[in-house]
Design an enzyme around this catalytic site. Sequence first.
Site, short mmCIF file in Angstrom:
data_model
loop_
_atom_site.label_atom_id
_atom_site.label_comp_id
_atom_site.label_asym_id
_atom_site.label_seq_id
_atom_site.Cartn_x
_atom_site.Cartn_y
_atom_site.Cartn_z
N HIS A 1 4.47 1.03 -2.12
CA HIS A 1 3.80 -0.26 -1.86
C HIS A 1 2.56 -0.38 -2.75
O HIS A 1 2.35 -1.40 -3.41
CB HIS A 1 3.38 -0.35 -0.40
CG HIS A 1 4.46 -0.76 0.54
ND1 HIS A 1 5.37 -1.76 0.25
CD2 HIS A 1 4.78 -0.33 1.79
CE1 HIS A 1 6.20 -1.92 1.27
NE2 HIS A 1 5.87 -1.06 2.21
N HIS B 1 9.52 -4.48 0.39
CA HIS B 1 10.70 -3.96 1.09
C HIS B 1 11.98 -4.52 0.49
O HIS B 1 12.01 -5.67 0.02
CB HIS B 1 10.63 -4.31 2.58
CG HIS B 1 9.52 -3.62 3.29
ND1 HIS B 1 8.63 -4.27 4.10
CD2 HIS B 1 9.13 -2.31 3.29
CE1 HIS B 1 7.75 -3.40 4.59
NE2 HIS B 1 8.03 -2.21 4.10
N HIS C 1 6.85 6.10 0.61
CA HIS C 1 7.03 4.67 0.93
C HIS C 1 5.72 3.91 0.76
O HIS C 1 5.68 2.86 0.09
CB HIS C 1 7.53 4.54 2.37
CG HIS C 1 7.81 3.14 2.81
ND1 HIS C 1 9.08 2.60 2.87
CD2 HIS C 1 6.97 2.14 3.22
CE1 HIS C 1 9.01 1.35 3.29
NE2 HIS C 1 7.74 1.05 3.52
#
Length: 259
Positions: free
Chosen positions: A164, A170, A160
């Site tokens: 980024h 998101h 995750h």
Amino acid sequence: MKVFCLSLVVLLLVSSSWAEVEKELSVSELLERANRDRTPDFDEPALIGGDIAVNPDADRNADPCTSRGCLWLKYTDGIVYIPYYIANHYSSREQSIILRGMESFSAVSCIRFRPYQNGDHEWISIESRSGCYSSVGRQGGGQTVSLDRGGCLYHGTVQHELLHALGFNHEQTRSDRDNHIRVYWENIIDDMRYNFNKINTLNQGTPYDYNSIMQYEKYAFSKNNQPTMLPIPNNNVSFGQATQMSQNDIIRLNRLYQC
């Protein structure tokens, strides 16, 4: 003796049950838990969306990938090499979790994380700071990806935060979010509502993905234990439960970097 053995069996079963619960937590839940009581040091960045590091003067509704360009550079061999440095305060087991997360990108894309070398001008510095966080996309120079030893060292959370760093936001902030998710603003912690503002995201021509590792779960930033978002038109569709990159996450990554 029998009582001791029985107690030992019960303890082992309970421990096993706890371990199973730990394994089943989604990335969204792990991130929320790790960052819930975060006490940042004076030199740590402000966060939006729970785990995205931003400049104090940055436009919180702008996507760096569309506003200024944030992709890591591709070499003539078609590979995107991203130098990394892992702080030495991690144990060998913790380092192996981080390395496994980085290697998972090599298996499905043209992204290759490689150790920092003298002369590298841009790199990610993986450190155990306060919570889990990363900037969105390439920032120039060294940029911190925080993987706190106290709650961020899971395969999914590593993926995750690295997504980024590669340029992804998101899922619930996608520009077409309102066609797929209804946000219940009244249930969101008052000073956290900006985390649900839509931004001009690069969706790479892929559909909204409830199973994306970048999708938060339905109680994210709730102030009253009521859902802050639900899928539409079917509220019963499961979402925000990913434990690793989805197929759509992989497709978007390859399209963004033209792998």
